[in-house]
Motif scaffolding. Sequence first.
Motif, PDB file in Angstrom:
ATOM      1  N   ALA A   1       0.834  -1.205   0.000  1.00 28.08           N
ATOM      2  CA  ALA A   1       0.000   0.000   0.000  1.00 28.08           C
ATOM      3  C   ALA A   1       0.867   1.253   0.000  1.00 28.08           C
ATOM      4  O   ALA A   1       0.588   2.225  -0.726  1.00 28.08           O
ATOM      5  CB  ALA A   1      -0.940  -0.004   1.212  1.00 28.08           C
TER       6      ALA A   1
ATOM      7  N   ASP B   1      -7.396   6.848   1.293  1.00 26.71           N
ATOM      8  CA  ASP B   1      -7.668   5.421   1.478  1.00 26.71           C
ATOM      9  C   ASP B   1      -9.155   5.204   1.743  1.00 26.71           C
ATOM     10  O   ASP B   1      -9.717   5.825   2.645  1.00 26.71           O
ATOM     11  CB  ASP B   1      -6.887   4.868   2.672  1.00 26.71           C
ATOM     12  CG  ASP B   1      -5.389   4.880   2.450  1.00 26.71           C
ATOM     13  OD1 ASP B   1      -4.959   4.572   1.325  1.00 26.71           O
ATOM     14  OD2 ASP B   1      -4.655   5.205   3.401  1.00 26.71           O
TER      15      ASP B   1
ATOM     16  N   HIS C   1      -7.736  -0.789   2.800  1.00 30.23           N
ATOM     17  CA  HIS C   1      -6.738  -1.772   2.363  1.00 30.23           C
ATOM     18  C   HIS C   1      -6.966  -3.110   3.065  1.00 30.23           C
ATOM     19  O   HIS C   1      -6.099  -3.983   3.033  1.00 30.23           O
ATOM     20  CB  HIS C   1      -5.327  -1.263   2.660  1.00 30.23           C
ATOM     21  CG  HIS C   1      -4.946  -0.054   1.858  1.00 30.23           C
ATOM     22  ND1 HIS C   1      -4.740  -0.102   0.498  1.00 30.23           N
ATOM     23  CD2 HIS C   1      -4.763   1.244   2.233  1.00 30.23           C
ATOM     24  CE1 HIS C   1      -4.423   1.114   0.063  1.00 30.23           C
ATOM     25  NE2 HIS C   1      -4.445   1.936   1.085  1.00 30.23           N
TER      26      HIS C   1
END
Length: 259
Positions: free
Chosen positions: A20, A38, A41
């Motif tokens: 990531a 984000d 994830h």
Amino acid sequence: MPVRPIISLTTDFGLQDYYAGALKGALLRVCPEAQVVDISHAIRPFNIVQAALVVQNAYALFPEGSIHLIGVHCAYAPNFRFVAAKAEGHYFVAPDNGVLTLMFERLGETRALPVTHFVSGLPVIEAFTLAARHLGSGQPLNTLGMPAGPLVERIHLRPVTTRSRIRGMVVHIDHFDNAQVNIRRETFERVGQGRSFAVFFKRHDPITMLSRYYTDVPIGEPLCLFNSAGFLEIAVNMGRAATLFGLQEEDVVEVVFED
């Protein structure tokens, strides 16, 4: 397109490895003015259904023109490809593995484009940086690669309906242990036509009313409502519905309307 492009990330990379972070660094290198956000994830590895639900529930709250990168189940093979599409005023870049067709019933009018300019061992980073550079600079989608043609189809999220029944399934267990079902409010209203109903699942007594809030029932009592994303949800006020009822993804949930 905003002056500072907004790029969202949804992956099954997790946070314990470098993936990531490497992706974010690569994106900022080619598009330093971007706002990289984000979504998650923590998608379970290879779970495109969960990825579709998470992105589907989140993207509409972003400004139009945002670029949503979905890196889930990137199982590389000789014919593997990434595609870019525009839908509902947003851009989406993802593997052609069915995640986009899970999110949108119709992509025919959105023109999907392949992203296949791979020159190293990290195709997902190359595909995403290529798309971010292109779309983030305001270039049109139809100049990004060649037309993709038909995408891989997945129809897992669609319930089965008859005149008096909707047969769906649990598609997501959230952080609060609520069970989200693949039945949308509009489907419920179209089939139900205002009739009385009962929601059946596992061996639990059916739920026969819709709540508006979790607190509409006493603490510890079950309820069903349509969540903020418009999906039917089975919950327990201040409790853990999935654990209490033994609900798991793909368990059948059926709504039966009074004849």
